[in-house]
Design a protein around this motif. Structure first.
Motif, mmCIF file in Angstrom:
data_model
loop_
_atom_site.group_PDB
_atom_site.id
_atom_site.type_symbol
_atom_site.label_atom_id
_atom_site.label_comp_id
_atom_site.label_asym_id
_atom_site.label_seq_id
_atom_site.Cartn_x
_atom_site.Cartn_y
_atom_site.Cartn_z
ATOM 1 N N UNK A 149 0.966 -1.238 0.083
ATOM 2 C CA UNK A 149 -0.114 -0.139 0.002
ATOM 3 C C UNK A 149 0.948 1.260 0.080
ATOM 4 N N UNK A 150 0.502 2.349 -0.572
ATOM 5 C CA UNK A 150 1.246 3.559 -0.599
ATOM 6 C C UNK A 150 -0.354 4.578 -0.570
ATOM 7 N N UNK A 151 -0.364 5.559 0.468
ATOM 8 C CA UNK A 151 -1.453 6.272 0.334
ATOM 9 C C UNK A 151 -2.808 5.677 0.302
ATOM 10 N N UNK A 152 -3.795 6.035 -0.641
ATOM 11 C CA UNK A 152 -5.019 5.128 -0.822
ATOM 12 C C UNK A 152 -4.976 4.060 -1.726
ATOM 13 N N UNK A 153 -3.934 3.705 -2.253
ATOM 14 C CA UNK A 153 -3.783 2.552 -3.081
ATOM 15 C C UNK A 153 -2.877 1.064 -2.556
ATOM 16 N N UNK A 154 -3.542 0.174 -3.146
ATOM 17 C CA UNK A 154 -2.926 -1.133 -2.971
ATOM 18 C C UNK A 154 -2.672 -1.699 -4.441
ATOM 19 N N UNK A 155 -1.376 -2.074 -4.454
ATOM 20 C CA UNK A 155 -1.177 -3.021 -5.712
ATOM 21 C C UNK A 155 -0.922 -4.468 -5.212
ATOM 22 N N UNK A 156 -1.518 -5.541 -5.735
ATOM 23 C CA UNK A 156 -1.564 -6.913 -5.172
ATOM 24 C C UNK A 156 -1.467 -7.772 -6.428
ATOM 25 N N UNK A 157 -0.402 -8.717 -6.524
ATOM 26 C CA UNK A 157 -0.138 -9.636 -7.698
ATOM 27 C C UNK A 157 -0.077 -10.848 -7.297
ATOM 28 N N UNK A 158 -0.779 -11.837 -7.965
ATOM 29 C CA UNK A 158 -0.621 -13.251 -7.819
ATOM 30 C C UNK A 158 -1.412 -14.096 -8.949
ATOM 31 N N UNK A 159 -1.141 -15.293 -8.912
ATOM 32 C CA UNK A 159 -1.895 -16.091 -9.872
ATOM 33 C C UNK A 159 -2.902 -17.131 -9.369
ATOM 34 N N UNK A 160 -4.057 -16.851 -10.045
ATOM 35 C CA UNK A 160 -5.201 -17.666 -9.637
ATOM 36 C C UNK A 160 -5.433 -18.934 -10.761
ATOM 37 N N UNK A 161 -5.718 -20.047 -9.928
ATOM 38 C CA UNK A 161 -6.423 -21.102 -10.904
ATOM 39 C C UNK A 161 -7.767 -20.760 -11.286
ATOM 40 N N UNK A 162 -8.222 -20.680 -12.496
ATOM 41 C CA UNK A 162 -9.443 -20.385 -12.787
ATOM 42 C C UNK A 162 -9.936 -21.362 -13.827
#
Length: 182
Positions: free
Chosen positions: A122-135
Motif C-alpha cells: 500500500x501507498x496512500x489510498x492505493x494497494x497493488x496486489x499481484x498473484x496467480x489464480x487457478x481459474x
C-alpha cells in the motif's frame, strides 16, 4: 535482401513502440505515496463488507456479473478474508484468503485457488496486489496472473480493478465496488 532488412527494422520499431507504450501506461504504487486516506488493509477488511462486480474479456465485453459477501477478521498482523461469490448465472464460489501484514505497508496472501501467493504493497489510498489464480475455463483450469489495484475512496468504499493476463497477454479484467457494512 533489402526487403527483409526493412521488414526486420519495421518489426523492431513496432515492438519498441508497443513496449514503450505499455510501460508508460503502467502505474507505480509510489505514485500514490502522498494521497489520503491511508489504505490499511487490516483496518478496512475487518468486519462485514459487500461487493458488486463484473468480469470482462480482453475487448471489454462483460462476461459475468457477481456479488460478494465478505467477512474479514484480524489478530495482530494476520488476517482472514472470507469471500462468498454469487454470479448472475447462479454459480456460487467461496475463497478464503489468509493475509499477513509485513513491514512498511507490505502484505502477502494465500487462498486455496491461489497458485502463486499474492504480494502487495500500500501507498496512500492505493494497494497493488499481484498473484496467480487457478481459474476454471470450459472444463479446464488456467493459471491466470492478476495485477490487482484497490483504491480506498473513503472509510466505507474501495474501487478494485484487476487486469488478468496469460503468457503476458491481457485476457480480461475484473472491476469491483466494495463497501463496508458498518
Amino acid at each position: 535482401m533489402r526487403r527483409r532488412i526493412k521488414t526486420i527494422v519495421l518489426s523492431l520499431l513496432t515492438t519498441l513502440t508497443l513496449s514503450l507504450g505499455l510501460m508508460s501506461c503502467s502505474s507505480d504504487i509510489n505514485d500514490y505515496a502522498n494521497t489520503n486516506p491511508q489504505f490499511a488493509l487490516d483496518e478496512y477488511f475487518n468486519g462485514e463488507l459487500t461487493a458488486h462486480g463484473m468480469v470482462q474479456d480482453r475487448s471489454g465485453k462483460v462476461l459475468r456479473r457477481f456479488t460478494v459477501a465478505m467477512v474479514g477478521t484480524w489478530q495482530g498482523n494476520k488476517g482472514t478474508l472470507e469471500e462468498d461469490f454469487i454470479y448472475d448465472d447462479g454459480e456460487r464460489q467461496r475463497r478464503v484468503w489468509h493475509i499477513e501484514k509485513t513491514a512498511d505497508g507490505h502484505y502477502t496472501g494465500t487462498a486455496g485457488d491461489v497458485v502463486v501467493p499474492a504480494k502487495g504493497q500500500t501507498q496512500g489510498f492505493a494497494l497493488n496486489w499481484r498473484y496467480t489464480l487457478a481459474v476454471p475455463v470450459d472444463g479446464k483450469v488456467w493459471n491466470i496472473n492478476f495485477n490487482d489495484w484497490m483504491y480506498q475512496l473513503d472509510d466505507k468504499r474501495v474501487l478494485n480493478r484487476a487486469e488478468m493476463t496469460k503468457f503476458g497477454f491481457k485476457v480480461g479484467e475484473v472491476t469491483l465496488w466494495i463497501e463496508r457494512k458498518s
